[in-house]
Motif scaffolding. Structure first.
Motif, PDB file in Angstrom:
ATOM      1  N   SER A   1       0.839  -1.202   0.000  1.00 22.05           N
ATOM      2  CA  SER A   1       0.000   0.000   0.000  1.00 22.05           C
ATOM      3  C   SER A   1       0.873   1.249   0.000  1.00 22.05           C
ATOM      4  O   SER A   1       0.502   2.263  -0.595  1.00 22.05           O
ATOM      5  CB  SER A   1      -0.956   0.005   1.193  1.00 22.05           C
ATOM      6  OG  SER A   1      -0.246   0.236   2.396  1.00 22.05           O
ATOM      7  N   ARG A   2       2.031   1.204   0.638  1.00 23.19           N
ATOM      8  CA  ARG A   2       2.943   2.355   0.674  1.00 23.19           C
ATOM      9  C   ARG A   2       3.489   2.700  -0.702  1.00 23.19           C
ATOM     10  O   ARG A   2       3.783   3.856  -0.969  1.00 23.19           O
ATOM     11  CB  ARG A   2       4.111   2.103   1.638  1.00 23.19           C
ATOM     12  CG  ARG A   2       3.707   1.841   3.078  1.00 23.19           C
ATOM     13  CD  ARG A   2       3.186   3.054   3.767  1.00 23.19           C
ATOM     14  NE  ARG A   2       4.225   4.051   3.848  1.00 23.19           N
ATOM     15  CZ  ARG A   2       4.006   5.317   4.119  1.00 23.19           C
ATOM     16  NH1 ARG A   2       2.804   5.748   4.339  1.00 23.19           N
ATOM     17  NH2 ARG A   2       4.983   6.175   4.173  1.00 23.19           N
ATOM     18  N   VAL A   3       3.659   1.705  -1.559  1.00 20.34           N
ATOM     19  CA  VAL A   3       4.206   1.958  -2.898  1.00 20.34           C
ATOM     20  C   VAL A   3       3.125   1.963  -3.972  1.00 20.34           C
ATOM     21  O   VAL A   3       3.431   2.066  -5.152  1.00 20.34           O
ATOM     22  CB  VAL A   3       5.325   0.951  -3.274  1.00 20.34           C
ATOM     23  CG1 VAL A   3       6.510   1.079  -2.337  1.00 20.34           C
ATOM     24  CG2 VAL A   3       4.806  -0.474  -3.308  1.00 20.34           C
ATOM     25  N   GLY A   4       1.866   1.859  -3.565  1.00 20.87           N
ATOM     26  CA  GLY A   4       0.767   1.902  -4.532  1.00 20.87           C
ATOM     27  C   GLY A   4       0.593   0.611  -5.295  1.00 20.87           C
ATOM     28  O   GLY A   4       0.181   0.616  -6.453  1.00 20.87           O
ATOM     29  N   GLY A   5       0.904  -0.510  -4.656  1.00 15.03           N
ATOM     30  CA  GLY A   5       0.768  -1.811  -5.307  1.00 15.03           C
ATOM     31  C   GLY A   5      -0.649  -2.086  -5.775  1.00 15.03           C
ATOM     32  O   GLY A   5      -1.619  -1.599  -5.192  1.00 15.03           O
TER      33      GLY A   5
END
Length: 162
Positions: A29-33
């Motif tokens: 979620s932090r990298v926009g997966g």
């Protein structure tokens, strides 16, 4: 993580089963997966990836659809190439060597592992659009296999010099 230090936002596509782990779900979620339901034509995933490309973001897809357990490049699936064609995007092939020993048999992370990353010249959007999907897959596959062989030969030469 080496792939995320280029200064551009890279949205990795990952199998949704990984999201069962709180720490993995948080990391993605932090990298926009973008999660994908494997084994299906996951339209939600494809739409999210297409929107990301239209916004100028990069989408990271492993074209084999899974991690290689033997370190070799296997048959590609069409999804990544179809997505690039539909979005009018270029393809930036990246070869990784050393991933075979990244995770040990007991699922422990091998902290001493070294991975070589080779970024190949991009396939321009015009070429992506001009080729049939299977031709595009074959061209990228051949380029990546050649590059992997070169990386391994370079490693052997360095090892022999020591």
């Amino acid at each position: 993580t080496a792939l995320f230090f280029g200064g551009r936002r890279i949205r990795p596509i990952f199998k949704s089963e990984f999201a069962k782990s709180k720490i993995v779900r948080w990391a993605f979620s932090r990298v926009g997966g973008i999660p994908v339901e494997r084994g299906t034509a996951d339209m939600k995933c494809l739409r999210a990836a297409q929107h990301a490309l239209q916004r100028g973001e990069d989408v990271l897809i492993f074209p084999e659809g899974t991690r290689s357990k033997d370190g070799e490049i296997h048959r590609f699936k069409a999804g990544a190439f179809t997505l690039a064609k539909e979005a009018g995007a270029e393809i930036l092939p990246v070869v990784l060597d050393g991933t075979k020993t990244l995770i040990k048999k007991n699922l422990a992370f091998n902290w001493g592992n070294r991975i070589t990353v080779r970024v190949l010249p991009p396939v321009p959007a015009e070429r992506v659009a001009a080729l049939e999907t299977h031709e595009l897959m074959q061209e990228v596959h051949e380029r990546m296999c050649t590059a992997l062989g070169e990386v391994r030969n370079e490693k052997l030469k360095v090892k022999d010099q020591k």
